[in-house]
Structures are given as structure tokens and as C-alpha cells.
Design a protein around this motif. Sequence first.
Motif, PDB file in Angstrom:
ATOM      1  N   LEU A 196       0.845  -1.223   0.068  1.00 10.58           N
ATOM      2  CA  LEU A 196      -0.116  -0.169  -0.050  1.00 10.58           C
ATOM      3  C   LEU A 196       0.912   1.267  -0.039  1.00 10.58           C
ATOM      4  O   LEU A 196       0.325   2.251  -0.516  1.00 10.58           O
ATOM      5  N   LYS A 197       2.193   0.949   0.514  1.00  8.70           N
ATOM      6  CA  LYS A 197       2.954   2.430   0.365  1.00  8.70           C
ATOM      7  C   LYS A 197       3.198   2.532  -1.215  1.00  8.70           C
ATOM      8  O   LYS A 197       3.492   3.779  -1.347  1.00  8.70           O
ATOM      9  N   ILE A 198       3.750   1.528  -1.853  1.00  6.50           N
ATOM     10  CA  ILE A 198       4.080   1.363  -3.099  1.00  6.50           C
ATOM     11  C   ILE A 198       2.839   2.117  -3.831  1.00  6.50           C
ATOM     12  O   ILE A 198       2.869   3.146  -4.752  1.00  6.50           O
ATOM     13  N   ALA A 199       1.568   1.581  -3.531  1.00  7.55           N
ATOM     14  CA  ALA A 199       0.481   2.136  -4.325  1.00  7.55           C
ATOM     15  C   ALA A 199       0.100   3.698  -3.837  1.00  7.55           C
ATOM     16  O   ALA A 199       0.057   4.370  -4.944  1.00  7.55           O
ATOM     17  N   ALA A 200       0.431   4.135  -2.771  1.00  4.66           N
ATOM     18  CA  ALA A 200       0.675   5.610  -2.425  1.00  4.66           C
ATOM     19  C   ALA A 200       1.227   6.356  -3.102  1.00  4.66           C
ATOM     20  O   ALA A 200       1.149   7.677  -3.571  1.00  4.66           O
ATOM     21  N   PRO A 212     -16.747  -5.225   3.326  1.00  8.65           N
ATOM     22  CA  PRO A 212     -16.833  -3.944   3.859  1.00  8.65           C
ATOM     23  C   PRO A 212     -15.759  -3.629   5.077  1.00  8.65           C
ATOM     24  O   PRO A 212     -15.095  -2.610   4.674  1.00  8.65           O
ATOM     25  N   GLY A 213     -15.428  -4.339   6.153  1.00  6.99           N
ATOM     26  CA  GLY A 213     -14.736  -3.922   6.990  1.00  6.99           C
ATOM     27  C   GLY A 213     -13.307  -3.998   6.781  1.00  6.99           C
ATOM     28  O   GLY A 213     -12.674  -3.060   7.073  1.00  6.99           O
ATOM     29  N   LYS A 214     -12.923  -4.830   6.003  1.00  9.06           N
ATOM     30  CA  LYS A 214     -11.496  -4.992   5.603  1.00  9.06           C
ATOM     31  C   LYS A 214     -11.252  -3.853   4.407  1.00  9.06           C
ATOM     32  O   LYS A 214     -10.150  -3.365   4.631  1.00  9.06           O
ATOM     33  N   PHE A 215     -12.078  -3.527   3.757  1.00 11.79           N
ATOM     34  CA  PHE A 215     -11.906  -2.670   2.735  1.00 11.79           C
ATOM     35  C   PHE A 215     -11.735  -1.058   3.556  1.00 11.79           C
ATOM     36  O   PHE A 215     -10.612  -0.273   2.974  1.00 11.79           O
ATOM     37  N   GLU A 216     -12.497  -0.961   4.457  1.00  5.97           N
ATOM     38  CA  GLU A 216     -12.284   0.387   5.174  1.00  5.97           C
ATOM     39  C   GLU A 216     -10.739   0.340   5.829  1.00  5.97           C
ATOM     40  O   GLU A 216     -10.405   1.389   5.968  1.00  5.97           O
ATOM     41  N   ALA A 217     -10.485  -0.824   6.368  1.00  5.65           N
ATOM     42  CA  ALA A 217      -9.151  -0.806   7.038  1.00  5.65           C
ATOM     43  C   ALA A 217      -8.120  -0.614   6.205  1.00  5.65           C
ATOM     44  O   ALA A 217      -7.020   0.348   6.257  1.00  5.65           O
ATOM     45  N   LYS A 218      -8.207  -1.289   5.036  1.00  6.89           N
ATOM     46  CA  LYS A 218      -7.012  -1.225   4.008  1.00  6.89           C
ATOM     47  C   LYS A 218      -7.061   0.447   3.583  1.00  6.89           C
ATOM     48  O   LYS A 218      -5.735   1.087   3.332  1.00  6.89           O
ATOM     49  N   SER A 219      -8.140   0.890   3.340  1.00  6.08           N
ATOM     50  CA  SER A 219      -8.525   2.408   2.925  1.00  6.08           C
ATOM     51  C   SER A 219      -7.629   3.222   3.709  1.00  6.08           C
ATOM     52  O   SER A 219      -6.840   4.369   3.464  1.00  6.08           O
ATOM     53  N   ALA A 220      -7.962   3.156   5.119  1.00  8.33           N
ATOM     54  CA  ALA A 220      -7.231   4.064   6.005  1.00  8.33           C
ATOM     55  C   ALA A 220      -5.817   3.918   6.099  1.00  8.33           C
ATOM     56  O   ALA A 220      -5.167   5.075   6.160  1.00  8.33           O
ATOM     57  N   LEU A 222      -3.981   3.223   3.487  1.00 11.03           N
ATOM     58  CA  LEU A 222      -3.600   3.808   2.236  1.00 11.03           C
ATOM     59  C   LEU A 222      -3.489   5.206   2.331  1.00 11.03           C
ATOM     60  O   LEU A 222      -2.766   5.888   1.838  1.00 11.03           O
ATOM     61  N   GLN A 223      -4.612   5.786   2.990  1.00 15.19           N
ATOM     62  CA  GLN A 223      -4.712   7.246   3.220  1.00 15.19           C
ATOM     63  C   GLN A 223      -3.431   7.818   4.070  1.00 15.19           C
ATOM     64  O   GLN A 223      -2.838   8.712   3.643  1.00 15.19           O
ATOM     65  N   GLN A 224      -2.998   7.050   5.205  1.00 14.43           N
ATOM     66  CA  GLN A 224      -2.047   7.629   5.936  1.00 14.43           C
ATOM     67  C   GLN A 224      -0.626   7.268   5.144  1.00 14.43           C
ATOM     68  O   GLN A 224       0.039   8.407   5.173  1.00 14.43           O
ATOM     69  N   HIS A 225      -0.508   6.380   4.343  1.00 16.48           N
ATOM     70  CA  HIS A 225       0.716   6.578   3.404  1.00 16.48           C
ATOM     71  C   HIS A 225       0.885   7.605   2.376  1.00 16.48           C
ATOM     72  O   HIS A 225       1.887   8.467   2.228  1.00 16.48           O
ATOM     73  N   LEU A 229       3.286  10.758   2.300  1.00 11.87           N
ATOM     74  CA  LEU A 229       4.270  11.059   1.060  1.00 11.87           C
ATOM     75  C   LEU A 229       3.772  12.186   0.313  1.00 11.87           C
ATOM     76  O   LEU A 229       4.485  12.577  -0.848  1.00 11.87           O
ATOM     77  N   GLY A 230       2.608  12.998   0.837  1.00 11.61           N
ATOM     78  CA  GLY A 230       2.095  14.443   0.368  1.00 11.61           C
ATOM     79  C   GLY A 230       1.519  13.908  -1.040  1.00 11.61           C
ATOM     80  O   GLY A 230       1.330  15.164  -1.823  1.00 11.61           O
ATOM     81  N   ARG A 231       0.749  12.998  -0.994  1.00 12.08           N
ATOM     82  CA  ARG A 231      -0.156  12.422  -2.296  1.00 12.08           C
ATOM     83  C   ARG A 231      -1.566  12.668  -1.969  1.00 12.08           C
ATOM     84  O   ARG A 231      -1.930  12.446  -0.768  1.00 12.08           O
ATOM     85  N   ASP A 232      -2.107  13.330  -2.863  1.00 12.54           N
ATOM     86  CA  ASP A 232      -3.621  13.227  -2.855  1.00 12.54           C
ATOM     87  C   ASP A 232      -4.328  12.000  -2.701  1.00 12.54           C
ATOM     88  O   ASP A 232      -4.277  11.231  -4.057  1.00 12.54           O
ATOM     89  N   PHE A 233      -4.884  11.678  -1.695  1.00  9.72           N
ATOM     90  CA  PHE A 233      -5.755  10.449  -1.512  1.00  9.72           C
ATOM     91  C   PHE A 233      -6.836  10.160  -2.669  1.00  9.72           C
ATOM     92  O   PHE A 233      -6.969   9.091  -2.833  1.00  9.72           O
ATOM     93  N   SER A 234      -7.571  11.152  -2.657  1.00  9.15           N
ATOM     94  CA  SER A 234      -8.521  11.145  -3.663  1.00  9.15           C
ATOM     95  C   SER A 234      -8.271  11.036  -4.939  1.00  9.15           C
ATOM     96  O   SER A 234      -9.104  10.764  -5.664  1.00  9.15           O
ATOM     97  N   SER A 235      -6.875  11.307  -5.338  1.00  5.72           N
ATOM     98  CA  SER A 235      -6.566  10.872  -6.597  1.00  5.72           C
ATOM     99  C   SER A 235      -6.327   9.322  -7.045  1.00  5.72           C
ATOM    100  O   SER A 235      -6.056   9.244  -8.185  1.00  5.72           O
ATOM    101  N   ILE A 236      -6.538   8.426  -6.203  1.00  7.35           N
ATOM    102  CA  ILE A 236      -6.558   7.113  -6.295  1.00  7.35           C
ATOM    103  C   ILE A 236      -7.821   6.414  -6.397  1.00  7.35           C
ATOM    104  O   ILE A 236      -8.311   6.576  -5.366  1.00  7.35           O
TER     105      ILE A 236
END
Length: 333
Positions: A196-200, A212-220, A222-225, A229-236
Motif C-alpha cells: 500500500l505504500k508503493i500504491a500511495a 466492507p470492514g477490511k476495505f475500510e481498514a486497508k483504505s485507512a 493507504l490514506q495514511q501512506h 508522502l504528500g499524495r492526494d488520497f482522492s487521486s487514487i
Amino acid sequence: MRFGAFVPQGWRFDLVGIDPAQQWDVMSGLASTIDADPNWESLWVYDHFHTTPQPSDQATHEAWTLMAAFAASTARVRLGQMCTCMGYREPTYLAKVAATVDLISGGRVEMGIGGGWYEHEWRAYGYGFPSAGERLGRLREGVEIFRQMWTTGSATLDGTYYQVDGALCHPQPVQTTSEANRIPMWIAGGGEKVTLKIAAQYADYTNFDGTPGKFEAKSAVLQQHCEDLGRDFSSITRSSNYNVLIGSPAEVDATVRRVEERYAPYLGSQKAAAAAAALREQPLVGEPEQIAETLRGLESVGMDYAICYFPDAAYDDTALRRFSEEVIPLVTT
């Protein structure tokens, strides 16, 4: 929400009983059906060489060969793999292949890429089976090579795993993103520390657990990564894959029985029953409205792109058509 559909290629024992000489006709026919239906944005294949969960003598058609064939035989639909294993092809070569297929398709390729996991394939094809750390290290370096080759026309990298010096990529991909001529990159996998850091850093799209639960956890994570990194989370764009069983309880039961029957000669009756029954536990099972309700809930937590697998598609495309006609409109309107 956007939707893609898998074309069966044999990896999941989903061409069993069809003469290998006729399998391309089946796959091509389904691709044409998806291409003609604007509810489907994309079609997908898996990047595997042997059947799963048990290697067998049943056909498993190679992903990038299919990409080239679909590029020539379809006109609209986008073309993806979920997901290409970085370790199966040198990244310079793969970037060149993808750019060529992008040209053939008129700019419709999506690059799904991951570290790879199917140990039997790795060893059987003579690739060894590196540690997870090495596989993910190759993923990181490989996507950097892709980015260079698709945006500048060449790549140079003195990496830990790949050393390339002026590898050229001409013609360039023909599709244009916000940055340059570049094929969209899907980083698949939910590893929280590395993948997920590579993805970020690199991904246009992610693909990870869609419950649902796992998707939300992974999304969180990814958002932190992204924030680090200074990446706009909404761009992914975040996507997930789903096994779809659509219909009444009796129709779902019938689909599960058919899958079990196809598995049984290769897995044995007990494992076949367990593998088929596991399909019932997936999120997108039930009547169209039930499935649409689940999708609306997933959309509310950021799942923007669902890629759907229909177990019976090679034999009967009714489920694929019903999903398009009865589920997608409930989610997109």
C-alpha cells in the motif's frame, strides 16, 4: 461506481469441458458481449499459468497474449489484468509489450501489477520463489521502470533487483493521462507496510479486499501512506474484485453445484465442495436488489470500481447480462 468483468481463461477451472480449440471463440465472444455493453467499462483476465487451487492439465490461457488478442478484436472496452506478476517478465520487456498492446487497442490498456504469490507457478517455470521482501522490492523497482519508459521513452535504474541502462520504449503508449502518455497503473494487494505504500507513491488505482470492514481498514492505511508522502488520497481510485452469484436461493444453489461438479475431478469431492461453497460467503450473492444494496454500502466507504467474476460465464452469460441490466442501473442512477 464503475464496473469491469472478468473473461474466463481457464485459471479457475472455468473452461472445463470446452474443447481447447474452441476456447478462444468462447473468450472472444464474451469479450464482444462486454465490449458492446456500455455498462461495462473494462474486461479483465488473471495473470496465471496453471489452474488454481490445484495445478492440472486444464488450459490456462496466458494473460498478455489475450490482451493483444482482445486489443485487436474489441473496439471500446478497456483491457486489464488482475494482476500481472512482476516476477514473470522483466519489467523493461513488459513495459514494451504493454505499450505495443496499447497502440493496437487505440489506448485502452490498464496495467494491473503485483508482487505475485502462486508458489507452484514460480517454481514450475524456473523462477524460484523469492522471499516476500524480494518480490515486493521487484514490484517497487519495476513500477519505477514502467513510469520512466512510458513517460520519457527510456529507463535507467541501478536497482537492487533490476539494472537497466537506457532501455527504450518506442512507440510510446498512445493514451494520455494528466502527466504524460502513460498507461494507468493498478497496484494490487493489501500488504499494509509495503504494497500500500508503493500504491500511495505510484498507483492510479488500487485493488484490495472488498469485504466492507477490511476495505475500510486497508483504505485507512493507504490514506495514511498518502499523507506521509504528500499524495492526494482522492487521486487514487480504489477497486475490489467480486465473485458474483446472482439470483434466487435456488439459482445460487444451482450455480454452486455446477462449480463443484467442474472442480470435483481435479480437487476431489471434499475439496471441491468446500471451494464451491466458499462462493456463498462472498459479498455479492443474492437477488439483484440485495447485491445493489451491498454495492451502495461499499461505495459509501470509497469503493469506486467493482470488477466482477461470473463462474458460469463460459457456459451461459445470463448472470453477466442480468448484472448489467438489473444491478448496475440500481447503483449508477
